[in-house]
Design a protein around this motif. Structure first.
Motif, PDB file in Angstrom:
ATOM      1  N   ASP A   6       0.843  -1.183   0.000  1.00 52.35           N
ATOM      2  CA  ASP A   6       0.000   0.000   0.000  1.00 52.35           C
ATOM      3  C   ASP A   6       0.891   1.250   0.000  1.00 52.35           C
ATOM      4  N   ARG A   7       0.277   2.376   0.086  1.00 56.91           N
ATOM      5  CA  ARG A   7       0.994   3.652  -0.008  1.00 56.91           C
ATOM      6  C   ARG A   7       2.038   3.799   1.108  1.00 56.91           C
ATOM      7  N   THR A   8       1.671   3.367   2.305  1.00 53.65           N
ATOM      8  CA  THR A   8       2.585   3.460   3.434  1.00 53.65           C
ATOM      9  C   THR A   8       3.797   2.569   3.242  1.00 53.65           C
ATOM     10  N   ASN A   9       3.576   1.347   2.748  1.00 56.73           N
ATOM     11  CA  ASN A   9       4.696   0.451   2.464  1.00 56.73           C
ATOM     12  C   ASN A   9       5.670   1.085   1.480  1.00 56.73           C
ATOM     13  N   ILE A  10       5.122   1.695   0.426  1.00 54.30           N
ATOM     14  CA  ILE A  10       5.960   2.304  -0.609  1.00 54.30           C
ATOM     15  C   ILE A  10       6.824   3.411  -0.008  1.00 54.30           C
ATOM     16  N   LYS A  11       6.204   4.268   0.798  1.00 55.61           N
ATOM     17  CA  LYS A  11       6.967   5.359   1.418  1.00 55.61           C
ATOM     18  C   LYS A  11       8.073   4.811   2.321  1.00 55.61           C
ATOM     19  N   ALA A  12       7.739   3.810   3.115  1.00 55.85           N
ATOM     20  CA  ALA A  12       8.724   3.247   4.046  1.00 55.85           C
ATOM     21  C   ALA A  12       9.901   2.627   3.297  1.00 55.85           C
ATOM     22  N   ILE A  13       9.615   1.897   2.221  1.00 53.11           N
ATOM     23  CA  ILE A  13      10.680   1.226   1.464  1.00 53.11           C
ATOM     24  C   ILE A  13      11.535   2.262   0.731  1.00 53.11           C
ATOM     25  N   VAL A  14      10.907   3.241   0.116  1.00 55.14           N
ATOM     26  CA  VAL A  14      11.654   4.285  -0.601  1.00 55.14           C
ATOM     27  C   VAL A  14      12.580   5.026   0.352  1.00 55.14           C
ATOM     28  N   LEU A  15      12.051   5.358   1.530  1.00 55.50           N
ATOM     29  CA  LEU A  15      12.867   6.064   2.526  1.00 55.50           C
ATOM     30  C   LEU A  15      14.048   5.203   2.963  1.00 55.50           C
ATOM     31  N   ASP A  16      13.808   3.913   3.167  1.00 55.64           N
ATOM     32  CA  ASP A  16      14.889   2.976   3.511  1.00 55.64           C
ATOM     33  C   ASP A  16      15.992   2.990   2.452  1.00 55.64           C
ATOM     34  N   MET A  17      15.585   2.848   1.200  1.00 49.14           N
ATOM     35  CA  MET A  17      16.557   2.731   0.111  1.00 49.14           C
ATOM     36  C   MET A  17      17.386   4.006  -0.040  1.00 49.14           C
ATOM     37  N   ILE A  18      16.727   5.155   0.053  1.00 47.28           N
ATOM     38  CA  ILE A  18      17.451   6.423  -0.125  1.00 47.28           C
ATOM     39  C   ILE A  18      18.401   6.658   1.047  1.00 47.28           C
ATOM     40  N   ALA A  19      17.888   6.507   2.264  1.00 44.27           N
ATOM     41  CA  ALA A  19      18.709   6.784   3.443  1.00 44.27           C
ATOM     42  C   ALA A  19      19.921   5.869   3.497  1.00 44.27           C
ATOM     43  N   ALA A  20      19.712   4.575   3.198  1.00 42.60           N
ATOM     44  CA  ALA A  20      20.818   3.613   3.251  1.00 42.60           C
ATOM     45  C   ALA A  20      21.865   3.924   2.194  1.00 42.60           C
ATOM     46  N   ALA A  21      21.419   4.227   0.985  1.00 46.89           N
ATOM     47  CA  ALA A  21      22.370   4.454  -0.115  1.00 46.89           C
ATOM     48  C   ALA A  21      23.102   5.780   0.022  1.00 46.89           C
ATOM     49  N   PHE A  22      22.428   6.810   0.545  1.00 45.38           N
ATOM     50  CA  PHE A  22      23.050   8.127   0.710  1.00 45.38           C
ATOM     51  C   PHE A  22      24.332   8.044   1.530  1.00 45.38           C
ATOM     52  N   ASP A  23      24.194   7.488   2.721  1.00 42.76           N
ATOM     53  CA  ASP A  23      25.220   7.679   3.731  1.00 42.76           C
ATOM     54  C   ASP A  23      26.310   6.618   3.730  1.00 42.76           C
ATOM     55  N   THR A  24      25.928   5.350   3.561  1.00 36.94           N
ATOM     56  CA  THR A  24      26.909   4.279   3.742  1.00 36.94           C
ATOM     57  C   THR A  24      28.010   4.328   2.693  1.00 36.94           C
ATOM     58  N   SER A  25      27.634   4.422   1.420  1.00 38.26           N
ATOM     59  CA  SER A  25      28.652   4.420   0.361  1.00 38.26           C
ATOM     60  C   SER A  25      29.544   5.650   0.460  1.00 38.26           C
ATOM     61  N   ALA A  26      28.941   6.815   0.688  1.00 35.45           N
ATOM     62  CA  ALA A  26      29.736   8.041   0.803  1.00 35.45           C
ATOM     63  C   ALA A  26      30.717   7.948   1.967  1.00 35.45           C
ATOM     64  N   THR A  27      30.286   7.375   3.086  1.00 36.97           N
ATOM     65  CA  THR A  27      31.158   7.230   4.256  1.00 36.97           C
ATOM     66  C   THR A  27      32.377   6.368   3.932  1.00 36.97           C
ATOM     67  N   VAL A  28      32.155   5.225   3.276  1.00 30.07           N
ATOM     68  CA  VAL A  28      33.262   4.320   2.942  1.00 30.07           C
ATOM     69  C   VAL A  28      34.201   4.961   1.923  1.00 30.07           C
ATOM     70  N   ILE A  29      33.631   5.622   0.903  1.00 30.20           N
ATOM     71  CA  ILE A  29      34.459   6.273  -0.122  1.00 30.20           C
ATOM     72  C   ILE A  29      35.395   7.298   0.510  1.00 30.20           C
ATOM     73  N   LEU A  30      34.859   8.111   1.412  1.00 24.30           N
ATOM     74  CA  LEU A  30      35.666   9.175   2.012  1.00 24.30           C
ATOM     75  C   LEU A  30      36.723   8.627   2.957  1.00 24.30           C
ATOM     76  N   TRP A  31      36.433   7.539   3.661  1.00 28.70           N
ATOM     77  CA  TRP A  31      37.469   6.922   4.493  1.00 28.70           C
ATOM     78  C   TRP A  31      38.563   6.319   3.617  1.00 28.70           C
ATOM     79  N   ALA A  32      38.166   5.690   2.503  1.00 25.57           N
ATOM     80  CA  ALA A  32      39.165   5.101   1.595  1.00 25.57           C
ATOM     81  C   ALA A  32      40.078   6.181   1.022  1.00 25.57           C
ATOM     82  N   LEU A  33      39.501   7.294   0.566  1.00 27.79           N
ATOM     83  CA  LEU A  33      40.308   8.385   0.019  1.00 27.79           C
ATOM     84  C   LEU A  33      41.191   9.008   1.103  1.00 27.79           C
TER      85      LEU A  33
END
Length: 513
Positions: A291-318
């Motif tokens: 339903d609409r709530t499920n979609i919002k929850a999943i979209v928020l999960d995907m964006i929040a997870a992808a935003f921060d984790t990859s950027a954090t690892v990239i910057l530590w590696a550099l």
């Protein structure tokens, strides 16, 4: 006069007392740990960087340690051998996550994938996310998008190199990640009509704060820290933006349908909307539907997870590459030999870059994006001859395991990628000395996307540019302080001066939109 106790009653009392005493004697003890104080337990000792505090304590009390955080019994694991027992051998017992108050508000009552309790709903949500966004074929289909956005960033940095300017790599990397994630998940640019990025950044900061209610629930109604008020306010703002995004997608899809047109390339929101009100799994007895709530929850999960984790690892590696010029030069030499000096790094080049693979593993060892894997025990269990109570919170200290000299030898604190030269460590959760993406049922399904993104961004910036620290700073003067939250990023932005090293700046072939 003493009352006369019937013989049969005395016999029952004797049997019950004997049984209770026998059980107490037979029940193994909990894992060792420091003495707790009333009410707060061990909360007062965690400090600003709990992963460091708990690593120090584990050296005294052992690789499986018992704490009480407020009213929550907590088991801290600091060795790969014990982690394997919890996350592999007894994976089904520890397949759920603690239910935190922030997660309740920011995942629509735990309806996202990341914080949902283990069960049919979580399994179905994971299946949807994996098939529609995180599968190998989906990740590959977004390769042109990653190429385009990273190419734009290279041109921006090249212009700064021409002008001799200092580049804020933290801003550049976060900008690339935001562009890619927005277009993958939402099908739009980050500056289109709303500032979801700012809201999610605020959400991650709030969710990473220590919340006394999570550990002393009876204090919850008082909202002593004011966090619940902030959770409600921010979750409402986020919901308004997500609702607008969904309505825009519905409007675009409706117009395309009315005009008998194809609705372009479908992004993740389009795919979820196409499955609205349909059973997630036709064989699910509970008949969960999207339903609409499920979609919002999943979209928020995907964006929040992808935003921060990859950027954090990239910057530590550099950061580590800037601190270790020998490693930087060796990686550049590999890129010169494999890719050549006339072209940018392509995703098809990544499997051939063995030293890059070692560099990324070493960065993940020393700087996992999240320092703990968190689980919750779904029943009483005995592990390693210790009694683990139902509903105990489990903390696998990845940071401690990654720096353990018993696992990584006496140079464990050194950034030395060559340690992986004759050590075939699989990052997919099979080798427990290095599990930055977790393991078992709750392992991160975005590992393929995460690794491709991290490797591509790091290799591209290293291949295209020579880097120096600004203002004559020496490598050992680079501030490597970290701050604790859902992820553990650098405290200070990473600043460096680039010099373009390719033979020429190539025009970037932009895929048709």
């Amino acid at each position: 006069m003493l009352p006369i106790i019937p013989a049969w009653l005395g016999f029952i009392v004797f049997i019950l007392s004997t049984t209770i005493l026998f059980r107490k004697q037979k029940q193994p003890p909990p894992p060792p740990g420091p003495p707790a104080v009333p009410v707060v337990g061990h909360l007062h000792i965690l400090g600003e960087l709990p992963h460091r505090t708990l690593e120090t304590l584990s050296k005294k009390h052992g690789p499986i340690m018992s704490l009480r955080l407020g009213q929550v019994p907590t088991i801290v694991i600091s060795s790969p051998e014990v982690a394997e027992l919890f996350l592999k051998k007894h994976d089904t017992v520890f397949a759920s996550r603690p239910l935190l108050e922030a997660s309740k508000y920011f995942s629509y009552g735990y309806k996202g994938m990341i914080f949902a309790e283990y069960g049919p709903y979580w399994r179905n949500m994971r299946k949807v996310c994996t098939l529609q966004l995180l599968s190998a074929s989906k990740v590959e289909s977004f390769a042109p998008l990653r190429k385009l956005e990273l190419g734009k960033a290279v041109k921006t940095v090249a212009k700064a190199a021409e002008d001799g300017k200092v580049v804020n790599l933290s801003e550049v990397v976060h900008s690339v990640m935001e562009d890619v994630v927005y277009k993958m998940v939402l099908g739009c640019n980050k500056d289109d009509k709303f500032d979801l990025k700012g809201l999610i950044h605020e959400m991650l900061i709030l969710a990473g704060k220590f919340n006394v209610t999570d550990f002393v629930p009876w204090l919850g109604p008082l909202d002593l820290q004011g966090l619940r008020r902030n959770f409600k306010k921010l979750s409402k703002q986020v919901d308004e933006v997500l609702e607008k995004i969904i309505k825009d997608h519905e409007h675009a899809s409706s117009n395309a349908h009315n005009n008998n047109e194809k609705h372009g390339n479908k992004d993740f929101v389009d795919i979820l909307l196409s499955q609205m009100h349909q059973p997630i799994d036709p064989y699910d007895e509970q008949n969960h539907v999207i339903d609409r709530t499920n979609i919002k929850a999943i979209v928020l999960d995907m964006i929040a997870a992808a935003f921060d984790t990859s950027a954090t690892v990239i910057l530590w590696a550099l950061s580590e590459l800037l601190r270790n010029p020998r490693v930087m030069k060796k990686l550049q030499e590999e890129l010169r030999n494999v890719v050549g000096m006339n072209k940018l790094v392509e995703e098809v080049d990544l499997p051939k870059l063995s030293y890059l693979d070692m560099v990324i593993k070493e960065a993940l060892r020393l700087h996992p994006a999240g320092t703990f894997i968190t689980r919750k025990s779904m029943k009483d269990i005995v592990i390693h001859n210790y009694y683990i109570k139902k509903s105990s919170e489990i903390l696998v200290n990845l940071w401690a395991i990654g720096r353990d000299p018993k696992v990584w030898s006496n140079n464990a604190l050194e950034f030395y990628p060559e340690r992986f030269l004759n050590k075939n460590v699989d990052l997919r959760g099979y080798d427990f000395e290095l599990i930055p993406f977790g393991s078992g049922r709750r392992g991160c399904p975005g590992i393929q996307l995460g690794l491709v993104t991290v490797k591509l961004v790091v290799s591209q910036f290293v291949h295209c540019f020579d880097w120096e620290l600004p203002w004559g700073m020496s490598p050992n003067e680079l501030d490597m302080s970290e701050k604790y939250g859902i992820t553990v990023p650098r405290v200070k932005d990473l600043l460096a001066v680039p010099a373009f090293r390719l033979l020429r700046i190539l025009a970037q072939d932009e895929p048709s939109k």
